[in-house]
Design a protein around this motif. Structure first.
Motif, PDB file in Angstrom:
ATOM      1  N   GLU A 132     -93.135  36.407 -47.233  1.00 60.17           N
ATOM      2  CA  GLU A 132     -93.258  36.647 -45.789  1.00 60.17           C
ATOM      3  C   GLU A 132     -91.924  36.529 -45.063  1.00 60.17           C
ATOM      4  OE1 GLU A 132     -95.159  33.457 -43.478  1.00 60.17           O
ATOM      5  OE2 GLU A 132     -95.329  32.331 -45.362  1.00 60.17           O
ATOM      6  N   PHE A 133     -90.917  35.889 -45.721  1.00 58.43           N
ATOM      7  CA  PHE A 133     -89.601  35.750 -45.109  1.00 58.43           C
ATOM      8  C   PHE A 133     -88.508  36.519 -45.859  1.00 58.43           C
ATOM      9  CE2 PHE A 133     -91.738  31.705 -43.943  1.00 58.43           C
ATOM     10  CZ  PHE A 133     -91.706  31.855 -42.559  1.00 58.43           C
ATOM     11  N   ASP A 134     -88.735  36.829 -47.131  1.00 53.88           N
ATOM     12  CA  ASP A 134     -87.699  37.454 -47.966  1.00 53.88           C
ATOM     13  C   ASP A 134     -87.189  38.756 -47.342  1.00 53.88           C
ATOM     14  OD1 ASP A 134     -86.007  37.733 -50.152  1.00 53.88           O
ATOM     15  OD2 ASP A 134     -87.505  38.897 -51.291  1.00 53.88           O
ATOM     16  N   LYS A 135     -85.880  38.764 -47.076  1.00 54.25           N
ATOM     17  CA  LYS A 135     -85.192  39.911 -46.473  1.00 54.25           C
ATOM     18  C   LYS A 135     -85.771  40.338 -45.107  1.00 54.25           C
ATOM     19  CE  LYS A 135     -83.952  41.771 -51.004  1.00 54.25           C
ATOM     20  NZ  LYS A 135     -84.642  40.690 -51.771  1.00 54.25           N
ATOM     21  N   LYS A 136     -86.431  39.398 -44.422  1.00 47.12           N
ATOM     22  CA  LYS A 136     -87.025  39.688 -43.119  1.00 47.12           C
ATOM     23  C   LYS A 136     -86.476  38.800 -41.987  1.00 47.12           C
ATOM     24  CE  LYS A 136     -91.380  41.106 -45.279  1.00 47.12           C
ATOM     25  NZ  LYS A 136     -92.834  40.838 -45.428  1.00 47.12           N
ATOM     26  N   VAL A 137     -85.539  37.951 -42.332  1.00 46.18           N
ATOM     27  CA  VAL A 137     -84.940  37.066 -41.318  1.00 46.18           C
ATOM     28  C   VAL A 137     -83.613  37.673 -40.902  1.00 46.18           C
ATOM     29  CG1 VAL A 137     -84.119  34.735 -40.821  1.00 46.18           C
ATOM     30  CG2 VAL A 137     -86.073  35.065 -42.378  1.00 46.18           C
ATOM     31  N   LYS A 138     -83.546  38.236 -39.700  1.00 46.85           N
ATOM     32  CA  LYS A 138     -82.357  38.958 -39.263  1.00 46.85           C
ATOM     33  C   LYS A 138     -81.251  38.055 -38.722  1.00 46.85           C
ATOM     34  CE  LYS A 138     -84.456  42.783 -40.203  1.00 46.85           C
ATOM     35  NZ  LYS A 138     -84.053  43.589 -41.379  1.00 46.85           N
ATOM     36  N   GLY A 139     -81.607  36.899 -38.209  1.00 50.36           N
ATOM     37  CA  GLY A 139     -80.602  36.004 -37.625  1.00 50.36           C
ATOM     38  C   GLY A 139     -79.935  35.128 -38.660  1.00 50.36           C
ATOM     39  N   THR A 140     -79.311  34.039 -38.194  1.00 55.74           N
ATOM     40  CA  THR A 140     -78.632  33.123 -39.126  1.00 55.74           C
ATOM     41  C   THR A 140     -79.625  32.364 -39.978  1.00 55.74           C
ATOM     42  OG1 THR A 140     -78.578  31.399 -37.414  1.00 55.74           O
ATOM     43  CG2 THR A 140     -76.649  32.825 -37.600  1.00 55.74           C
ATOM     44  N   GLY A 141     -80.826  32.144 -39.441  1.00 55.71           N
ATOM     45  CA  GLY A 141     -81.822  31.421 -40.214  1.00 55.71           C
ATOM     46  C   GLY A 141     -82.990  30.971 -39.361  1.00 55.71           C
ATOM     47  N   ILE A 142     -83.986  30.413 -40.021  1.00 59.79           N
ATOM     48  CA  ILE A 142     -85.174  29.866 -39.358  1.00 59.79           C
ATOM     49  C   ILE A 142     -85.330  28.413 -39.796  1.00 59.79           C
ATOM     50  CG2 ILE A 142     -87.691  29.962 -39.190  1.00 59.79           C
ATOM     51  CD1 ILE A 142     -87.539  32.960 -39.595  1.00 59.79           C
TER      52      ILE A 142
END
Length: 215
Positions: A132-142
């Motif tokens: 659900e997060f893999d290659k889907k986080v556009k910013g520096t991080g969550i």
């Protein structure tokens, strides 16, 4: 001799004219004046006393004040929310961080975890992010954690990665938090800047406080 003069009386008792003289001495006007003054004074005192009784029972149009000296009157200041939150901010050694890599670049999770460990954090799981997060986080991080971490662990971890998004999951158990590395990540915040941000958490700017008098 006048017809009004009794027989055998003359001299100073001689009556002249056609009217009998007053035989009683005239009353003194001073006594009448004194009596009138005394009456006015008594009426004035009675009137003043009546007004005082009315003031006692009606309050005299003024608000009643609490009994006791003014020293009993104090102002209570409610502690600000920021000050209360500062007391709950944990230290890095009390926070366990799971580091996950959501980018195509390999090795980021391990390198980031090692740096966080040097800065005092406990390290939990290290590896690739979930689908659900893999290659889907556009910013520096969550930064992800339980609801209880919103004003505790997440702000502390946030000092290490500027611009990271903070999220919470109400159903999440435990106290661990996740750092999910995004595609815009290059490195953690510089140590000096992170330390300044950490110090600011311990000494936040006081928020406006409410105060009220107890009297």
């Amino acid at each position: 001799m006048s017809m009004l003069t009794p027989p055998g009386m003359g001299g100073k008792y001689r009556i002249k004219g056609d009217k009998y003289p007053r035989m009683r001495p005239r009353r003194r006007r001073g006594r009448l004046t004194l009596a009138a003054t005394a009456s006015v004074v008594v009426l004035g005192v009675l009137g003043w006393g009546t007004l005082q009784l009315v003031d006692v029972f009606t309050g005299g149009g003024k608000q009643a004040s609490a009994a006791g000296p003014k020293a009993d009157c104090s102002t209570r200041v409610s502690p600000s929310a920021s000050a209360a939150a500062a007391a709950k901010v944990p230290k890095p050694a009390q926070i366990t961080v799971n580091v996950y890599n959501a980018t195509p670049r390999s090795g980021l999770a391990k390198d980031t975890a090692d740096e966080l460990k040097k800065r005092g954090f406990k390290i939990g799981d290290v590896g690739n992010a979930a689908k659900e997060f893999d290659k889907k986080v556009k910013g520096t991080g969550i930064l992800l954690g339980p609801a209880s971490s919103l004003n505790t662990s997440l702000p502390v971890l946030g000092t290490q990665l500027a611009g990271a998004e903070r999220r919470t999951e109400a159903s999440r158990k435990g106290a661990d938090v996740d750092l999910i590395i995004g595609t815009a990540f290059t490195s953690l915040t510089k140590q000096a800047d992170a330390d300044k941000a950490m110090a600011a958490l311990g000494k936040p700017v006081p928020a406006p406080t409410s105060s009220k008098k107890t009297c």
